[in-house]
Design an enzyme around this catalytic site. Structure first.
Site, mmCIF file in Angstrom:
data_model
loop_
_atom_site.group_PDB
_atom_site.id
_atom_site.type_symbol
_atom_site.label_atom_id
_atom_site.label_comp_id
_atom_site.label_asym_id
_atom_site.label_seq_id
_atom_site.Cartn_x
_atom_site.Cartn_y
_atom_site.Cartn_z
ATOM 1 N N ASP A 67 -39.410 8.216 49.709
ATOM 2 C CA ASP A 67 -39.770 8.049 51.114
ATOM 3 C C ASP A 67 -38.858 8.835 52.048
ATOM 4 O O ASP A 67 -37.825 9.371 51.646
ATOM 5 C CB ASP A 67 -39.759 6.549 51.492
ATOM 6 N N ASN A 136 -37.185 -8.127 51.771
ATOM 7 C CA ASN A 136 -38.518 -8.731 51.921
ATOM 8 C C ASN A 136 -39.417 -8.389 50.728
ATOM 9 O O ASN A 136 -40.622 -8.585 50.779
ATOM 10 C CB ASN A 136 -39.171 -8.279 53.234
ATOM 11 N N HIS A 138 -39.918 -5.344 49.472
ATOM 12 C CA HIS A 138 -40.571 -4.028 49.489
ATOM 13 C C HIS A 138 -40.006 -3.103 48.408
ATOM 14 O O HIS A 138 -38.862 -3.239 47.984
ATOM 15 C CB HIS A 138 -40.541 -3.378 50.880
ATOM 16 N N GLU A 143 -44.297 -2.157 52.601
ATOM 17 C CA GLU A 143 -43.907 -3.429 53.192
ATOM 18 C C GLU A 143 -44.914 -4.522 52.816
ATOM 19 O O GLU A 143 -46.062 -4.231 52.464
ATOM 20 C CB GLU A 143 -43.883 -3.284 54.721
HETATM 21 C C1 F6R Z 1 -35.178 3.676 49.683
HETATM 22 C C2 F6R Z 1 -36.257 2.720 49.519
HETATM 23 C C3 F6R Z 1 -36.085 1.278 49.843
HETATM 24 C C4 F6R Z 1 -34.751 0.703 49.393
HETATM 25 C C5 F6R Z 1 -34.645 -0.770 49.772
HETATM 26 C C6 F6R Z 1 -33.308 -1.350 49.396
HETATM 27 O O1 F6R Z 1 -35.594 4.968 49.299
HETATM 28 O O2 F6R Z 1 -37.295 3.115 49.152
HETATM 29 O O3 F6R Z 1 -37.125 0.554 49.235
HETATM 30 O O4 F6R Z 1 -34.634 0.855 47.997
HETATM 31 O O5 F6R Z 1 -34.829 -0.907 51.142
HETATM 32 O O6 F6R Z 1 -32.326 -0.739 50.182
HETATM 33 P P1 F6R Z 1 -30.792 -0.950 49.870
HETATM 34 O O7 F6R Z 1 -30.547 -0.408 48.527
HETATM 35 O O8 F6R Z 1 -30.067 -0.193 50.947
HETATM 36 O O9 F6R Z 1 -30.545 -2.421 49.937
#
Ligand code: F6R
Length: 244
Positions: A67, A136, A138, A143
């Site tokens: 992403d 959450n 995701h 989301e």
């Molecule tokens: C990042 C991504 C997100 C993160 C998730 C966890 O490329 O796709 O899904 O993996 O938000 O983020 P952290 O690791 O910062 O807790």
């Protein structure tokens, strides 16, 4: 699904790096699906160390990131391009022409999403997809919602995600409100998936993903349907697993 328990973030990162390293050694021209965020930073550090010791060669590896924030340029220090370059790519011998990240500067969402889906399909799909998990539930920026999104799409980030990401920006108003993300279908088409999860604030999301019903309200729960998922989580993230 294989679940490996680690004591802490460092051990989680090392175990995860072993999984990626095995993939690169067994298939030097593999396609790695990569993630940003705090979860994989330790894994990237470990891979860099092994590379610098001469044990890992990324010269033929291709990558596709999950992403990118919409609207951020590559040189913005909060863009995922910048993150990948500074936390991983600059310290390994990857050919930058073989790295792929959605283009956050393309204002035409439909065109950018179609382009990125084609990029992934032209690569022949992803061999090993590294994922972090949102609080959450995701994965990527898919989301919670009423349906699982399929291909790459532009998403309005949820207030909880914007709040979780504000630590990286000067103020919450600076956090982008939209992102381009691979869809659930693309993620699920990866041959193997590696999910790294650390910290007590992820415990509920991880429990729901692995032990709860499969629902778009918890996007990561779809991983229960994938035939080759490895989860590496630390003790804090696994703290609710007593009765699973
Ligand atoms: C990042 C991504 C997100 C993160 C998730 C966890 O490329 O796709 O899904 O993996 O938000 O983020 P952290 O690791 O910062 O807790």
């Amino acid at each position: 699904m294989r679940l490996y328990k680690a004591m802490d973030y460092q051990e989680m990162s090392r175990k995860a790096a072993h999984v990626i390293s095995a993939q690169v050694i067994l298939k030097p021209d593999c396609v790695l699906g990569l993630a940003t965020g705090s979860s994989p930073i330790g894994t990237y550090k470990q891979l860099i160390q092994w590379h610098q010791k001469g044990e890992l060669d990324f010269s033929q590896v291709k990558t596709a990131n999950l992403d990118e924030y919409k609207g951020l340029t590559r040189d913005n220090d909060q863009s995922y391009y910048y993150f990948m370059y500074h936390n991983f790519f600059k310290d390994i011998n990857i050919d930058m022409a073989n790295t792929n990240i959605p283009d956050g500067t393309n204002p035409d969402s439909a065109a950018e999403c179609a382009r990125y889906d084609k990029v992934v399909s032209d690569l022949g799909g992803v061999d090993l997809q590294l994922l972090g998990l949102g609080r959450n539930g995701h994965i990527g920026f898919n989301e919670p919602g009423d349906a699982f999104a399929k291909g790459t799409h532009c998403i309005n980030l949820q207030p909880s995600t914007i709040d979780a990401n504000k630590r990286f920006f000067a103020s919450i108003d600076d956090v982008p409100k939209q992102a381009y993300t691979m869809g659930i279908k693309t993620i699920m088409q990866a041959k193997k998936i590696l999910l790294v999860v650390s910290g007590e604030d992820k415990a509920k999301a991880l429990y729901d993903c692995i032990c709860g019903p499969i629902t778009p309200q918890v996007p990561g729960s779809i991983l229960q349907l994938h035939s080759d998922v490895t989860v590496v989580a630390d003790a804090a993230a696994l703290s609710l697993f007593g009765d699973c």
